[in-house]
Design a protein around this motif. Sequence first.
Motif, PDB file in Angstrom:
ATOM      1  N   GLY A 101     112.156  69.733  28.600  1.00 52.20           N
ATOM      2  CA  GLY A 101     113.041  70.615  27.854  1.00 52.20           C
ATOM      3  C   GLY A 101     112.830  70.530  26.356  1.00 52.20           C
ATOM      4  O   GLY A 101     112.891  71.543  25.646  1.00 52.20           O
ATOM      5  N   VAL A 102     112.571  69.325  25.853  1.00 57.95           N
ATOM      6  CA  VAL A 102     112.302  69.141  24.425  1.00 57.95           C
ATOM      7  C   VAL A 102     111.079  69.958  24.017  1.00 57.95           C
ATOM      8  O   VAL A 102     111.090  70.676  23.006  1.00 57.95           O
ATOM      9  N   GLY A 161     110.047  59.522  26.553  1.00 56.42           N
ATOM     10  CA  GLY A 161     110.036  60.869  27.097  1.00 56.42           C
ATOM     11  C   GLY A 161     108.693  61.182  27.723  1.00 56.42           C
ATOM     12  O   GLY A 161     107.647  60.994  27.096  1.00 56.42           O
ATOM     13  N   ILE A 209     115.701  60.512  23.334  1.00 61.17           N
ATOM     14  CA  ILE A 209     114.315  60.058  23.458  1.00 61.17           C
ATOM     15  C   ILE A 209     113.869  59.426  22.147  1.00 61.17           C
ATOM     16  O   ILE A 209     114.049  60.003  21.075  1.00 61.17           O
ATOM     17  N   LEU A 214     115.330  67.505  18.332  1.00 61.00           N
ATOM     18  CA  LEU A 214     115.327  67.758  19.769  1.00 61.00           C
ATOM     19  C   LEU A 214     115.240  66.451  20.559  1.00 61.00           C
ATOM     20  O   LEU A 214     115.905  66.292  21.596  1.00 61.00           O
ATOM     21  N   MET A 215     114.441  65.514  20.077  1.00 58.19           N
ATOM     22  CA  MET A 215     114.316  64.229  20.754  1.00 58.19           C
ATOM     23  C   MET A 215     115.623  63.441  20.684  1.00 58.19           C
ATOM     24  O   MET A 215     116.052  62.837  21.679  1.00 58.19           O
ATOM     25  N   GLU A 228     118.628  64.641  20.400  1.00 52.78           N
ATOM     26  CA  GLU A 228     119.600  65.283  21.279  1.00 52.78           C
ATOM     27  C   GLU A 228     119.362  64.917  22.740  1.00 52.78           C
ATOM     28  O   GLU A 228     120.312  64.785  23.527  1.00 52.78           O
ATOM     29  N   ALA A 229     118.093  64.722  23.114  1.00 49.52           N
ATOM     30  CA  ALA A 229     117.746  64.374  24.490  1.00 49.52           C
ATOM     31  C   ALA A 229     117.769  62.872  24.748  1.00 49.52           C
ATOM     32  O   ALA A 229     117.540  62.442  25.887  1.00 49.52           O
ATOM     33  N   VAL A 238     112.548  59.334  30.410  1.00 47.04           N
ATOM     34  CA  VAL A 238     113.383  60.526  30.278  1.00 47.04           C
ATOM     35  C   VAL A 238     112.502  61.768  30.409  1.00 47.04           C
ATOM     36  O   VAL A 238     111.407  61.827  29.849  1.00 47.04           O
ATOM     37  N   ASP A 239     112.977  62.742  31.152  1.00 48.15           N
ATOM     38  CA  ASP A 239     112.245  63.998  31.295  1.00 48.15           C
ATOM     39  C   ASP A 239     112.260  64.731  29.953  1.00 48.15           C
ATOM     40  O   ASP A 239     113.309  65.141  29.458  1.00 48.15           O
ATOM     41  N   ALA A 240     111.086  64.926  29.365  1.00 51.09           N
ATOM     42  CA  ALA A 240     110.974  65.540  28.040  1.00 51.09           C
ATOM     43  C   ALA A 240     110.523  66.989  28.093  1.00 51.09           C
ATOM     44  O   ALA A 240     110.254  67.591  27.046  1.00 51.09           O
ATOM     45  N   ARG A 292     111.690  73.819  24.210  1.00 48.14           N
ATOM     46  CA  ARG A 292     112.470  74.291  23.058  1.00 48.14           C
ATOM     47  C   ARG A 292     111.608  74.305  21.796  1.00 48.14           C
ATOM     48  O   ARG A 292     111.726  75.195  20.960  1.00 48.14           O
TER      49      ARG A 292
END
Length: 392
Positions: free
Chosen positions: A152-153, A124, A25, A19-20, A22-23, A148-150, A156
Amino acid sequence: MEDFAPSPLPYGFGHLDDLMEEAGIDVLLVTSKHNVQYLLGGYRFIFFSAMDAIGHSRYLPIVVYTRGAPERTAFVANRMEGAEHANRPFWTPRFLPVAWGTEDAMAAAIAHLKAEGPASPRIGIEPSFLPLDAARALGDAFPNAPLVDARGVLERLRAVKTPAELTLLRTASEKIGASMAATIAWAREGSTKGEIIDRLRIEETERGLQFEYCLLTLGASHNRARSPRAWGPGEVMSIDSGGNLDGYIGDICRMGVLGEPDAELEDLLAEIEAVQRAAFGAIRAGARGAEVIVAGQGELARQPNRSCTDFFAHGMGVITHEAPFLMTNHPVTYEGSDADRPLRAGMVLSVETTMLHPRRGFIKLEDTLAVTEQGFDLYGGDGRGWNRGGTA
């Protein structure tokens, strides 16, 4: 890597790393109490349940996690949490109980990240849960590192619950339902909203829940705030409450009546039940989240009192609105980013139908359901009809 933590966690490091990545981070600095609780495997300090202001500042727990390197994880804690660690050691390899406020907590996190993190990390953060003084210190320490806005990570990561988490949510829902039944039976003519709310607090506390809130209506009023308003014969009660069990939220709504429900009340609650059941029927692993909304809204459109009734559904677990996010800005402000995603077994939904009837009052059912491969599992499903007041 998945076996690194010495005790079971509700997530896997590999999933978090994916997830990180993909974002975009490299490092997470987690500062919200609910996500710190989650990453630490269910830990809750005294400030998690009480006001966290202290001195000139406030409690700021920080979990620092580097993608692909859980062995470098640090937990920056309040100085008093050394005693917590002595009783039940945290899984994090670095435990830093050095802080009293936000600035010294962030200073410790920065020092750890400079010593053990990547040279130019993409960091993040949780913008809504990062105080300004701490955010400024982080930006000054890493002027060339993008923040980075985390959120969403982490949303999820929490979306699919483990069996242990589902047990907590089921138990919390059942305890709230039992508390509501006891409270409605206890309340009688003349009982005020304040007295009824206080009784529910006692009932939930005696069942091992941390009382979070109670939204209560009596009679024809749609006002759910605490007041001296008293319950009268023939009037309805809507009792909507959240209770916390070891960091997981139970949240349901049930209906009471002082006396016997007349035919109109039976019909009104049957409308609510029809909408709820239609939405339930769309819940299953693999179904798109939007299917639940379409089913509920479709049934609502067929009801006689649709003009004063609203339907919505949302994810829940550690907090009352979390992934899956099924509707946009209805009622809470966020995007329905999961409407077109398939539901997964282990996700937990709250399904709500609310009627603001102009003469009979606030009539609502709110239910908690876990998504299963075959359909759904209803938690705390007792008392969904008219519960009689004054029977204790």
